[in-house]
Scaffold this motif. Sequence first.
Motif, mmCIF file in Angstrom:
data_model
loop_
_atom_site.group_PDB
_atom_site.id
_atom_site.type_symbol
_atom_site.label_atom_id
_atom_site.label_comp_id
_atom_site.label_asym_id
_atom_site.label_seq_id
_atom_site.Cartn_x
_atom_site.Cartn_y
_atom_site.Cartn_z
ATOM 1 N N GLN A 12 0.836 -1.262 -0.118
ATOM 2 C CA GLN A 12 -0.005 0.137 0.123
ATOM 3 C C GLN A 12 0.908 1.328 0.082
ATOM 4 O OE1 GLN A 12 -2.558 -0.197 3.419
ATOM 5 N NE2 GLN A 12 -4.183 -1.624 2.115
ATOM 6 N N PRO A 13 0.322 2.323 -0.549
ATOM 7 C CA PRO A 13 0.874 3.584 -0.348
ATOM 8 C C PRO A 13 1.296 3.867 1.099
ATOM 9 C CG PRO A 13 -0.844 3.723 -1.830
ATOM 10 C CD PRO A 13 -0.921 2.538 -1.240
ATOM 11 N N GLY A 14 2.640 4.416 1.063
ATOM 12 C CA GLY A 14 3.361 4.364 2.682
ATOM 13 C C GLY A 14 3.892 3.202 3.143
ATOM 14 N N GLY A 15 3.780 2.213 2.431
ATOM 15 C CA GLY A 15 4.327 1.066 2.980
ATOM 16 C C GLY A 15 5.848 0.789 2.627
ATOM 17 N N SER A 16 6.548 -0.256 2.932
ATOM 18 C CA SER A 16 7.783 -0.694 2.479
ATOM 19 C C SER A 16 7.943 -2.043 2.157
ATOM 20 C CB SER A 16 8.380 -0.579 4.006
ATOM 21 O OG SER A 16 8.356 0.836 4.454
ATOM 22 N N LEU A 17 9.195 -2.027 1.349
ATOM 23 C CA LEU A 17 9.671 -3.279 0.773
ATOM 24 C C LEU A 17 11.170 -3.157 0.907
ATOM 25 C CD1 LEU A 17 7.653 -3.991 -2.515
ATOM 26 C CD2 LEU A 17 7.526 -5.515 -0.287
ATOM 27 N N ARG A 18 11.873 -4.391 1.040
ATOM 28 C CA ARG A 18 12.976 -4.690 0.500
ATOM 29 C C ARG A 18 13.472 -5.690 -0.400
ATOM 30 N NH1 ARG A 18 17.568 -7.811 4.405
ATOM 31 N NH2 ARG A 18 19.318 -6.168 4.187
ATOM 32 N N LEU A 19 14.129 -5.072 -1.250
ATOM 33 C CA LEU A 19 14.761 -6.050 -2.466
ATOM 34 C C LEU A 19 15.953 -6.622 -2.199
ATOM 35 C CD1 LEU A 19 13.401 -3.754 -5.581
ATOM 36 C CD2 LEU A 19 12.240 -5.408 -4.057
ATOM 37 N N SER A 20 16.253 -7.655 -2.664
ATOM 38 C CA SER A 20 17.519 -8.281 -2.706
ATOM 39 C C SER A 20 18.113 -8.944 -4.042
ATOM 40 C CB SER A 20 17.892 -9.609 -1.641
ATOM 41 O OG SER A 20 17.342 -9.057 -0.326
ATOM 42 N N CYS A 21 19.184 -8.759 -4.363
ATOM 43 C CA CYS A 21 19.956 -9.197 -5.451
ATOM 44 C C CYS A 21 21.258 -9.912 -5.181
ATOM 45 C CB CYS A 21 20.249 -8.120 -6.422
ATOM 46 S SG CYS A 21 20.700 -8.564 -8.189
ATOM 47 N N ALA A 22 21.118 -11.467 -5.452
ATOM 48 C CA ALA A 22 22.649 -11.915 -5.281
ATOM 49 C C ALA A 22 23.192 -12.256 -6.538
ATOM 50 C CB ALA A 22 22.081 -13.194 -4.587
ATOM 51 N N ALA A 23 24.556 -11.994 -6.774
ATOM 52 C CA ALA A 23 25.286 -12.403 -7.628
ATOM 53 C C ALA A 23 25.965 -13.736 -7.446
ATOM 54 C CB ALA A 23 26.254 -11.329 -8.192
ATOM 55 N N SER A 24 25.897 -14.694 -8.416
ATOM 56 C CA SER A 24 26.660 -15.954 -8.239
ATOM 57 C C SER A 24 27.263 -16.405 -9.468
ATOM 58 C CB SER A 24 25.484 -16.864 -7.700
ATOM 59 O OG SER A 24 24.420 -17.039 -8.990
ATOM 60 N N GLY A 25 28.067 -17.422 -9.348
ATOM 61 C CA GLY A 25 28.682 -18.047 -10.490
ATOM 62 C C GLY A 25 30.493 -17.542 -10.209
ATOM 63 N N SER A 26 30.912 -17.488 -11.454
ATOM 64 C CA SER A 26 32.492 -17.374 -11.550
ATOM 65 C C SER A 26 32.726 -16.001 -11.299
ATOM 66 C CB SER A 26 33.218 -17.813 -12.814
ATOM 67 O OG SER A 26 34.620 -17.567 -12.672
ATOM 68 N N ILE A 27 33.003 -15.451 -10.077
ATOM 69 C CA ILE A 27 33.149 -13.947 -9.723
ATOM 70 C C ILE A 27 34.698 -13.709 -9.108
ATOM 71 C CG2 ILE A 27 32.341 -12.024 -8.320
ATOM 72 C CD1 ILE A 27 29.479 -13.470 -8.697
ATOM 73 N N VAL A 28 35.164 -12.689 -9.827
ATOM 74 C CA VAL A 28 36.650 -12.655 -9.092
ATOM 75 C C VAL A 28 36.558 -11.446 -8.333
ATOM 76 C CG1 VAL A 28 39.022 -11.601 -9.521
ATOM 77 C CG2 VAL A 28 37.800 -13.703 -11.296
ATOM 78 N N SER A 29 35.603 -10.198 -8.965
ATOM 79 C CA SER A 29 35.481 -8.979 -8.235
ATOM 80 C C SER A 29 34.048 -8.342 -8.598
ATOM 81 C CB SER A 29 36.713 -8.074 -8.440
ATOM 82 O OG SER A 29 36.591 -6.994 -7.711
ATOM 83 N N ILE A 30 33.349 -7.530 -7.800
ATOM 84 C CA ILE A 30 32.257 -6.870 -8.145
ATOM 85 C C ILE A 30 32.574 -5.334 -8.017
ATOM 86 C CG2 ILE A 30 29.812 -6.441 -7.752
ATOM 87 C CD1 ILE A 30 29.743 -9.091 -6.828
ATOM 88 N N ASN A 31 32.434 -4.480 -8.786
ATOM 89 C CA ASN A 31 32.534 -3.097 -8.466
ATOM 90 C C ASN A 31 31.496 -2.435 -8.215
ATOM 91 O OD1 ASN A 31 33.148 -0.303 -8.454
ATOM 92 N ND2 ASN A 31 34.625 -0.567 -10.275
ATOM 93 N N VAL A 32 30.650 -1.743 -9.036
ATOM 94 C CA VAL A 32 29.457 -0.963 -8.609
ATOM 95 C C VAL A 32 28.218 -1.844 -8.778
ATOM 96 C CG1 VAL A 32 27.758 0.866 -9.362
ATOM 97 C CG2 VAL A 32 30.521 1.174 -9.569
ATOM 98 N N MET A 33 27.268 -1.754 -7.841
ATOM 99 C CA MET A 33 26.175 -2.752 -8.002
ATOM 100 C C MET A 33 24.839 -1.526 -8.006
ATOM 101 S SD MET A 33 26.924 -5.902 -5.286
ATOM 102 C CE MET A 33 25.811 -7.068 -6.298
ATOM 103 N N GLY A 34 23.993 -2.021 -8.388
ATOM 104 C CA GLY A 34 22.620 -0.812 -8.690
ATOM 105 C C GLY A 34 21.407 -1.389 -8.886
ATOM 106 N N TRP A 35 20.409 -0.772 -8.970
ATOM 107 C CA TRP A 35 19.111 -0.827 -8.957
ATOM 108 C C TRP A 35 18.364 0.258 -10.103
ATOM 109 C CZ3 TRP A 35 16.758 -5.083 -7.430
ATOM 110 C CH2 TRP A 35 17.398 -5.859 -6.308
ATOM 111 N N TYR A 36 17.858 -0.210 -10.937
ATOM 112 C CA TYR A 36 17.178 0.398 -11.977
ATOM 113 C C TYR A 36 15.507 0.138 -12.023
ATOM 114 C CZ TYR A 36 21.667 1.411 -13.628
ATOM 115 O OH TYR A 36 23.091 2.017 -13.585
ATOM 116 N N ARG A 37 14.778 0.743 -12.518
ATOM 117 C CA ARG A 37 13.508 0.497 -12.557
ATOM 118 C C ARG A 37 12.913 0.876 -13.938
ATOM 119 N NH1 ARG A 37 11.051 4.451 -8.022
ATOM 120 N NH2 ARG A 37 11.127 6.450 -9.189
ATOM 121 N N GLN A 38 11.669 0.231 -14.347
ATOM 122 C CA GLN A 38 10.929 0.554 -15.661
ATOM 123 C C GLN A 38 9.566 0.201 -15.370
ATOM 124 O OE1 GLN A 38 12.328 -1.534 -18.974
ATOM 125 N NE2 GLN A 38 11.774 -0.077 -20.487
#
Length: 119
Positions: A12-38
């Motif tokens: 509902q308007p005024g409410g809250s949510l928490r989004l999560s995003c996990a990266a997996s696989g062959s990862i050496v390093s992660i620089n910038v992470m971000g959220w976008y919307r459409q």
Amino acid sequence: VQLQASGGGLVQPGGSLRLSCAASGSIVSINVMGWYRQAPGKARELVATITNTGGTNYADSVKGRFTISRDNAKNTVYLQMNSLKPEDAAVYYCKAYIANTPFRWNDYWGKGTQVTVSS
């Protein structure tokens, strides 16, 4: 490399949510992470980004309401969304700039999670 986003839903308007995003696989390093919307009929837009040292950047429309954070040990980025408005409704995508070999960096996108804000 895969990014798996979760946490979307109906709130509902005024409410809250928490989004999560996990990266997996062959990862050496992660620089910038971000959220976008459409939203329907609109271009994809930046919501927030966070560097590997914790530097953050927010769209003006979400400043003071949304908080981005990350857990580098878990290769996970979060988006805490408070005081949600109907105009925040969109599909939210995570993105990460990842090296899967020491010198090969690429942008990776998650599949998106739907956020609906409605009474």
